[in-house]
Each structure stands twice: as C-alpha cells, then as structure tokens.
Scaffold this active site. Structure first.
Site, PDB file in Angstrom:
ATOM      1  N   MET A   1       0.831  -1.197   0.000  1.00 24.91           N
ATOM      2  CA  MET A   1       0.000   0.000   0.000  1.00 24.91           C
ATOM      3  C   MET A   1       0.875   1.259   0.000  1.00 24.91           C
ATOM      4  O   MET A   1       2.034   1.221   0.323  1.00 24.91           O
ATOM      5  CB  MET A   1      -0.901   0.007   1.242  1.00 24.91           C
ATOM      6  CG  MET A   1      -1.895  -1.131   1.250  1.00 24.91           C
ATOM      7  SD  MET A   1      -3.157  -0.955  -0.022  1.00 24.91           S
ATOM      8  CE  MET A   1      -4.173   0.343   0.690  1.00 24.91           C
ATOM      9  N   CYS A   2       0.252   2.332  -0.331  1.00 27.83           N
ATOM     10  CA  CYS A   2       0.970   3.595  -0.438  1.00 27.83           C
ATOM     11  C   CYS A   2       0.251   4.624   0.417  1.00 27.83           C
ATOM     12  O   CYS A   2      -0.804   4.347   0.976  1.00 27.83           O
ATOM     13  CB  CYS A   2       0.989   4.057  -1.878  1.00 27.83           C
ATOM     14  SG  CYS A   2       1.594   2.784  -3.000  1.00 27.83           S
TER      15      CYS A   2
END
Lengths: 263, 263
Positions: A1-2
């Site tokens: 995820m970012c």
C-alpha cells in the site's frame, strides 16, 4: 500500500507541515520505501518533485519540507511497490495534458486486470497498474468530452462513475486534479480536514512537531488537507466512505456523494 | 532571448558543472531573470525542476547544482521572457506523452504567427509561442505516425522537416527528446562538445570553476553537452549551422544534416 496526501486552498499555501508528517512514513514510521513524488500547482502551472528513493532519506524531500512552496493544489504520494518495479517512471504522481490543462493523478491500492482495459489517447510510460488506470480514465474523459462540459457537475458525475468502474478491480483510493478541482475517491482509506478561522494548533502524529495555524494564516484562509490516514492527533478528520467521491475547490467541498450515483 | 543546455550520455552522468555555468547567466552574468527549468531522464522516467524566479537566486537551482542527479539525457532552459508573462506554466521545458514516452522540449527564439498554426492532439497550458510550437510539432508527429516508425531515421527526417517549417517564422533554436534521442536544431546559436577518453580539464566561462573530468569518469564514458554559447574557455566547441539538425544518442552523434534535407 501507499500513502496519499492532497491539499486544496483558497490562497497559495505551503504544505511543509503535512509533508513533514507524510515523509516520515516513507521508510521511518511507515514501510513506504519505494519512492515518493509531489506536484504543486500555481495557477495553471505545476511543478513536480519525484524520487525513486525513500522520502525519509531524500535530499529533495528535505528541500520540499524546508522550502515553503506556496500553492493552490498539491498531490503527493509515497510508494510501497506492488505492481511495477522501483524506478522513476513508476513513481507517482502521474501527469497528462487534457483541454490545455495539467492533470495530475496518484493512487493507493491494486487493480487486478486493469491492463486488459483498452487505452486510446494516453499510454503509460511505466509499468504500474496505477498509471494504466490513469491513462484509461483520461482517455474515457477525452472521448466522452472532446471539449470540457459546460457544467462542472457533469464532469464530476462522469469521473465518479468511472471511479466506480475501476473500483470493481480492487482497491482504488485516488487523488486527481485538473489544476482547479481536487477529486478524491475512496474505497478503503482516505480522510480530510478543512481548516479555517478560528485557527488552532495541530500536532503531527509521525514527528514531534506542533504548528499554530493562527500565526501562519489570515482570517479568510480556507485550507483542506486530505490524507490516507489522519496526520494529526488533536483534530477531527472526516473519514471517507467506501465509494465516496468528494471534490474540493479553493479549499471547500463542492461535491460529495457516496455509493450510489446522483441521478 | 533565452539560454539552452542539453546533455546526452552513454552512462548516467551529472550535469552539476555545466549547470553551474548556465545558472550564472540567469540574472548574474546574463539577463535571463524570468525563470528556469531542467528535465533529467533516468531511462524512460523524467524528473523536472522548474521555477519562475531567477536561477542565480533560486533555492531549487542550488539543490540541482549541488546534488549530483545522474541521468542519460538532460534538457535545461533559462528564460528572458518575450512572449507570455512570467509564470510557472510559461516556464520551459515543456513535456507531453507520445507513444508511451515522455517528450521534453525547450526553445530559444521567437516565432511570429505561430498561434495561427492549428493544433489537434496537444494544447498549450500557458501562453508562450514556444509551447504552441511544441504542441504543433507533437501533433504533426502523432498524425503522421500514429505508431512509432520502424526506422529512427524516418522520424529524424520528419522532425528536421517540421523544424524547417517553424524556422520560417523566426528564430528557432530547439532541444527535444523522447527519452532516447536528443534532437538539436539551430537557426542562430547552438554549440556542442563531446567529451570522451582521454579526458582533460575544463574551465567554466561564467564562474570560477575548473573540473578535471579524468578524475570523474571512466574510460568508456561518452558525454555530449549542448549549449546556446560554449560554456568553457579552453575547449573546442562545434558551432551548429543555420538549419542544421544534429541528433545524439548515448552521447554520440547519430544524425547531422544542414540546410537541405537528406533525400
């Protein structure tokens, strides 16, 4: 995820405080070591900084943190790679021109099967699912509206619809701007806060830093900050719902709809 | 008038030395106070820095001068405004995507009547004659070649022809790249030098700085630097002719034709 970070303001505003929080997550308080990028709008113009290295160690990120670049709209992203190798061309945000405007896009999530979506006007330079999704989105806007529609709400509804389409493929938290509106779409995590008079103090969650916005602002300033997770500990952030799109202009909410599309 | 700086290299190389010379011309040894910009390619990816302020006083220009960003291709520009007000959107270089590649363009000169040239796929964000010319050029390439031509030379000849067309409108010194080739077109002023083994010292014209490239390079490095005016005092630069286009790849000249087009 970012991690995503966005800002919309009614007066040129710097994002040093919020960016200081975000960049700690790029390898220090968070695992996002695979690059970062930020786009600052000044009117129609945009300046971007991008690095395929962790933001917490980056010389360029230090400059951005310490040098108050004042802008109307900001989109930033720190990356933990899943699809697409770590390289400059795979580093968000991505930009394309449509109708003589600079559009910028950043995405958090994964979209399974997106590469089967046919592209027309815009092609990706890198190999991420995100840039493919952006090119598809921009291509469909361009096909549907060879010229910008008269009413902003027509475009907002169309973009919302396209986001629903992308969401079918997985997680799609997105920030998008055309230099005037900031479009925020949420499937899992996105929160925002609007700061305006009377201003108060705010304490960062990821670094020992408190800022007194009352000292830094004027009474008419309106500034909205959007982030994957709330960046401060002492303020009430609005958590967006699944399928919600909220659009900001000059720091204020101008569109907000959830799951079902407005008729 | 403005100043151009370009680089093409066969190994990622920093441009700190040449940029130090160029940025002095942005308000110190030259009159170009109206902004500056630079694009660094790393493979297919590009990072850009852009400022509507004089490069000699710019915090961001200082970072670029001191932080060795290694790249294969560089295009830089410092501006003395003639057409188009001083603003971020009017600051070179300009970029667009074609065939999934990042194209970057910078121009020195003035093109009278360019705004009568009809545009199709690409529209300018700002108001300069340069960005209009770039959009026209990119649009004609896209129309003529919906897909990239098989031979690089076919495209090179086409771009050369389009540059001749633009030159009819005034002064057109240009740097253009698609992330692989660096196209240089000259109507009045553009010089280049290729540095390779055995390397020697070079002395900047605009700042008290000498560099010994022998200490900084390996025997196989080939680096070409292109500039409006030679940047060093003790080297032999090649001055380009009117109507000449020279194309570099990996630091080496791969195309060079003057006035009349090759058959």
């Amino acid at each position: 995820m970012c991690e995503l970070l966005g800002m919309s303001a009614n007066t040129p505003t710097d994002i040093c405080f919020s960016f200081t929080g975000l960049m700690q997550r790029g390898g220090r308080t968070g695992p996002h070591r695979d690059g970062w990028g930020i786009a600052f709008y000044e009117g129609a113009g945009v300046r971007e900084f991008r690095d395929p290295y962790p933001s917490c160690d980056s010389e360029i990120a230090n400059l951005v943190r310490n040098y108050p670049i004042k802008s109307d709209i900001v989109i930033s992203h720190i990356r933990q790679a899943n699809a697409g190798r770590v390289s400059l061309e795979n580093t968000h945000p991505f930009t394309r021109e449509l109708w003589g405007k600079n559009w910028t896009f950043a995405h958090n999530g994964q979209l399974k099967g997106i590469k089967k979506y046919k592209l027309s006007h815009y092609l990706p330079v890198g190999t991420t699912d995100s840039e493919h999704a952006f090119c598809w989105l921009m291509g469909t806007i361009r096909e549907r509206f060879p010229k910008p529609p008269k009413r902003a709400s027509t475009l907002q509804r169309f973009i919302h619809q396209q986001c629903h389409e992308l969401r079918k493929l997985g997680v799609f938290n997105m920030l998008l701007t055309d230099s005037k509106y900031l479009y925020c779409y949420c499937t899992t995590k996105l929160s925002w806060i609007t700061r305006k008079a009377p201003f108060d103090q705010a304490c960062l969650k990821d670094a020992e830093l408190t800022v007194d916005f009352d000292q830094l602002t004027t009474k008419t300033d309106i500034v909205t900050v959007i982030a994957t997770e709330p960046l401060t500990t002492n303020e009430d952030w609005n958590r967006m719902q699944e399928g919600e799109m909220t659009v900001f202009r000059l720091g204020e909410k101008v569109y907000c709809h959830c799951e079902s599309l407005p008729s």
